[in-house]
Each structure stands twice: as structure tokens, then as C-alpha cells.
Design a protein around this motif. Structure first.
Motif, mmCIF file in Angstrom:
data_model
loop_
_atom_site.group_PDB
_atom_site.id
_atom_site.type_symbol
_atom_site.label_atom_id
_atom_site.label_comp_id
_atom_site.label_asym_id
_atom_site.label_seq_id
_atom_site.Cartn_x
_atom_site.Cartn_y
_atom_site.Cartn_z
ATOM 1 N N THR A 1 0.805 -1.238 -0.140
ATOM 2 C CA THR A 1 0.045 -0.268 0.010
ATOM 3 C C THR A 1 0.940 1.243 -0.095
ATOM 4 O OG1 THR A 1 -1.553 -1.180 1.113
ATOM 5 C CG2 THR A 1 -1.819 1.237 1.127
ATOM 6 N N LEU A 2 1.824 1.201 0.723
ATOM 7 C CA LEU A 2 2.515 2.305 0.778
ATOM 8 C C LEU A 2 3.572 2.879 -0.343
ATOM 9 C CD1 LEU A 2 4.329 2.271 4.490
ATOM 10 C CD2 LEU A 2 2.655 3.996 3.539
ATOM 11 N N GLY A 3 3.848 1.637 -1.120
ATOM 12 C CA GLY A 3 4.647 1.813 -2.255
ATOM 13 C C GLY A 3 3.843 2.088 -3.354
ATOM 14 N N TYR A 4 2.285 1.856 -3.492
ATOM 15 C CA TYR A 4 1.479 2.377 -4.333
ATOM 16 C C TYR A 4 1.049 3.859 -4.001
ATOM 17 C CZ TYR A 4 -2.965 3.375 -6.595
ATOM 18 O OH TYR A 4 -4.115 3.904 -7.306
ATOM 19 N N VAL A 5 1.182 4.246 -2.841
ATOM 20 C CA VAL A 5 0.935 5.731 -2.520
ATOM 21 C C VAL A 5 2.245 6.469 -3.050
ATOM 22 C CG1 VAL A 5 0.623 7.384 -0.572
ATOM 23 C CG2 VAL A 5 -0.695 5.375 -0.523
ATOM 24 N N ILE A 6 3.233 6.157 -2.805
ATOM 25 C CA ILE A 6 4.506 6.779 -3.127
ATOM 26 C C ILE A 6 4.756 6.962 -4.532
ATOM 27 C CG2 ILE A 6 6.967 6.812 -3.208
ATOM 28 C CD1 ILE A 6 5.930 7.519 -0.379
ATOM 29 N N ASP A 7 4.397 5.808 -5.406
ATOM 30 C CA ASP A 7 4.563 5.994 -6.852
ATOM 31 C C ASP A 7 3.287 6.676 -7.183
ATOM 32 O OD1 ASP A 7 6.216 4.128 -6.892
ATOM 33 O OD2 ASP A 7 5.172 2.249 -7.316
ATOM 34 N N LEU A 8 2.110 6.829 -6.796
ATOM 35 C CA LEU A 8 1.003 7.818 -7.066
ATOM 36 C C LEU A 8 1.270 9.122 -7.055
ATOM 37 C CD1 LEU A 8 -1.807 7.904 -8.134
ATOM 38 C CD2 LEU A 8 -2.628 7.902 -5.789
ATOM 39 N N LEU A 9 1.910 9.517 -5.953
ATOM 40 C CA LEU A 9 2.619 10.801 -5.597
ATOM 41 C C LEU A 9 3.611 11.414 -6.690
ATOM 42 C CD1 LEU A 9 2.501 13.092 -3.327
ATOM 43 C CD2 LEU A 9 4.557 12.110 -2.185
ATOM 44 N N ALA A 10 4.284 10.635 -7.338
ATOM 45 C CA ALA A 10 5.215 10.804 -8.422
ATOM 46 C C ALA A 10 4.507 11.315 -9.609
ATOM 47 C CB ALA A 10 6.078 9.688 -8.823
ATOM 48 N N ALA A 11 3.358 10.841 -9.731
ATOM 49 C CA ALA A 11 2.265 11.173 -10.936
ATOM 50 C C ALA A 11 1.733 12.592 -10.843
ATOM 51 C CB ALA A 11 1.244 10.199 -11.115
ATOM 52 N N VAL A 12 1.739 13.275 -9.585
ATOM 53 C CA VAL A 12 0.980 14.649 -9.332
ATOM 54 C C VAL A 12 1.725 15.564 -10.128
ATOM 55 C CG1 VAL A 12 0.507 16.242 -7.515
ATOM 56 C CG2 VAL A 12 0.123 13.855 -7.001
ATOM 57 N N PRO A 13 0.966 16.409 -11.098
ATOM 58 C CA PRO A 13 1.765 17.387 -11.865
ATOM 59 C C PRO A 13 2.367 18.613 -11.037
ATOM 60 C CG PRO A 13 -0.255 17.100 -12.424
ATOM 61 C CD PRO A 13 -0.212 16.309 -11.297
ATOM 62 N N SER A 14 3.275 19.027 -11.450
ATOM 63 C CA SER A 14 4.141 20.094 -10.521
ATOM 64 C C SER A 14 3.107 21.458 -10.222
ATOM 65 C CB SER A 14 5.424 20.459 -11.248
ATOM 66 O OG SER A 14 4.988 21.173 -12.625
ATOM 67 N N VAL A 15 2.385 21.354 -11.227
ATOM 68 C CA VAL A 15 1.602 23.142 -10.933
ATOM 69 C C VAL A 15 0.641 22.684 -9.808
ATOM 70 C CG1 VAL A 15 -0.263 22.244 -12.508
ATOM 71 C CG2 VAL A 15 -0.104 24.563 -12.021
#
Length: 322
Positions: free
Chosen positions: A117-131
Motif C-alpha cells: 500500500t505504501l509503495g502504491y501511494v509513493i508511486d502515485l505521488l510521483a504522478a502529481v503534476p508540478s502545477v
């Protein structure tokens, strides 16, 4: 017909016969070689474009630049180059310990379901746009940190990093570095996690069998094996922090100054944010000056990557896997 001519060929005889190359091997080899050459071509094209467009600003005399309302190029770009490196440095200071800790928890301490679950959340955080990070940092995070700025200026103002007066909006180098740290945290964490998981199980089990605690096993087996991978992950995060544009432009209240305090009202801006904020209204020699700033950022990023490769090659000989 002689008996020798009917003798079955041995394995040694067959090994001397060259193997016929397969079509799939040829195609794969050609695609791999072409991809490698394409990377160099793109890199060379980018460098040539930056040099060609920046050349007028680089060769113009200070008098010419001042007559058009611009300062000398080196004096103009130095504060922004400093701000680029300075903000990325503090982002690494905040992000690296947390990233290594999270990666270590996921790989060696957390239960399997929680680790997934934590690994999925961390990978999802990387997909958030910089804006999105920029909007959050400017409208939510900066006001929330403003009391911290005042506290640091009041009680730790004697320290050069927290020289008063503090920023009244919270849009300081400290806030910007923390936002950058959140942005590069998924990259460093994901790579460190994968490197930690590649540690040979025999090394870990041998350390535990000798009576080491789990933390001692991590120090003796995991960290030596993963040292080169950690350096690569950190340098990749540094490259992201150096080139970040929108989040810095939206959060940082920057100017063309060189200052070391991280909570002040005036903060050194970065090259990328300066280009983004000024390029739409630029014209003439100003465009060449901004592109020259991009050339400086390109050189800084290239130097960082070359340093990373040198460190990785130097540390690979001392890896725990050897």
C-alpha cells in the motif's frame, strides 16, 4: 568411403562453426544501437540550439546590455544560478533522510500488505503534476508555515539561516525547498526501495545468523550493497529539483539577490522560474539572455549527472555484492 569421414563431429568441432545470427537478434541490436545514438543526437541538438540562441547575449558587451536596460550577463545570471543550486541543496537535505527511511521501512520492516500500500501511494505521488504542488505550496503550505517563520526569526534569529525579518507570507526559500523535497521524495524513495530489495538474502541471513540485530544487519549488509544505487537515486532527485519550474515560480517570492537566510522576505530566484516568468514578455536581446540562462542550467545539470556517474563507478568496486 573411409571410416574417418563417417565419424560424428564432436562438441569442439561444432563450437568452431559460427552460429547463424537470428533476425530477432539483429533487429533488437539495431534498435538498441539506434536508441543510444538518438540520445546523443538529441543532446547535441539541444546543446547546439542553446549555444546558438545564447551567443548574442554571451558576446554582447556590458555597455550594449545596459543600454537596453539589462545588466551584464554574468552579474545577471549569478544570483539565479546560486538560487537554483541553493534550493535544490535544501530540498535534498529535507528529502534524502525521509526517502531512505521510507524505502527501508517498505523493504525490510513493514508487513507485506502495508508495504504494498505504501509503495502504491509513493508511486502515485510521483504522478502529481508540478502545477498542483505549486498551487498547494502557495495557497496552503506557505500560510501554514508562516508562524514557523516568525518563531525561527524570534528565537533563532542569531543564526545566519534565520535572520529576521521573516517573510510575512511564508513564500520563502524554506517553503520552496520543502515543496521541492515533497516532489523529489517519490523518485528517491522508489529507486532506493528497489535497490534495497536487491540486497542478496545470503548477506542478510549471514548477518542475522552472527547475532546482529535488524538495524545492524541493515548497516552491514544493505547499505554497503545499495550505496551506489542510493547515490544514483539522490542525483536523479537533484536533477528534478534543479530543473523544476512551475512549483518554484508559484511558491517562491524570488529576486536577483544572493542571500543565505531561508526565511527572509527576499530570496534568490532560480534560473528555470526566472525564464518562465519573463519569457512571455521578452523580446530582442532579452530572449537571448534568458536562453543563455537556460544554457547555464543545462551545464549545471550535465555536470551533476557526470559527477553522479563518476561516484557510482567509483563506489561500484566497493559494493557489498562483490
Amino acid at each position: 568411403m573411409s571410416t574417418a569421414s563417417l565419424t560424428r563431429p564432436t562438441d569442439e568441432d561444432l563450437s568452431l562453426v559460427p552460429a547463424k545470427p537470428r533476425i530477432g537478434d539483429k533487429v533488437f541490436s539495431g534498435l538498441s544501437t539506434g536508441a543510444g545514438i538518438l540520445i546523443f543526437v538529441i543532446l547535441a541538438a539541444v546543446a547546439m540550439f542553446l549555444i546558438a540562441q545564447a551567443f548574442p547575449a554571451l558576446v554582447s558587451s556590458p555597455e550594449t546590455l545596459q543600454s537596453q536596460g539589462y545588466g551584464p550577463f554574468l552579474s545577471w545570471v549569478a544570483p539565479f544560478a546560486f538560487g537554483t543550486v541553493y534550493s535544490a541543496f535544501w530540498a535534498l537535505v529535507f528529502a534524502v533522510p525521509v526517502s531512505i527511511g521510507i524505502a527501508l521501512f517498505i523493504s525490510h520492516y513493514a508487513p507485506r500488505r502495508l508495504a504494498a500500500t505504501l509503495g502504491y501511494v509513493i508511486d502515485l505521488l510521483a504522478a502529481v503534476p508540478s502545477v498542483v504542488f505549486g498551487l498547494w505550496g502557495a495557497n496552503v503550505f506557505a500560510p501554514a508555515l508562516q508562524p514557523l517563520h516568525q518563531w525561527l526569526a524570534t528565537y533563532l534569529g542569531w543564526f545566519p539561516l534565520f535572520t529576521p525579518p521573516a517573510s510575512g507570507t511564508g513564500r520563502s526559500m524554506l517553503t520552496t525547498s520543502l515543496v521541492l523535497a515533497v516532489m523529489i521524495l517519490p523518485i528517491i524513495t522508489s529507486l532506493c526501495r528497489e535497490v534495497f530489495l536487491q540486497t542478496p538474502k545470503l548477506h542478510e541471513e549471514a548477518a542475522l545468523a552472527l547475532g546482529a540485530t535488524r538495524w545492524e544487519m541493515v548497516k552491514m549488509a544493505v547499505f554497503p550493497f545499495a550505496r551506489a544505487g542510493i547515490v544514483s537515486a539522490v542525483m536523479l532527485g537533484l536533477g528534478r529539483a534543479l530543473g523544476e519550474t512551475m512549483a518554484v515560480a508559484m511558491v517562491l517570492s524570488g529576486a536577483g539577490v544572493i542571500k543565505f537566510d531561508i526565511i527572509g522576505q527576499q530570496n534568490p530566484n532560480t534560473i528555470a522560474a526566472t525564464i518562465a516568468l519573463n519569457f512571455p514578455e521578452a523580446s530582442g536581446l532579452r530572449i537571448n539572455q534568458l536562453i543563455a540562462g537556460g544554457l547555464i542550467l543545462f551545464v549545471i545539470t550535465l555536470a551533476v549527472n557526470m559527477l553522479a556517474r563518476w561516484i557510482v563507478r567509483r563506489r561500484a568496486a566497493f559494493s557489498g555484492a562483490n
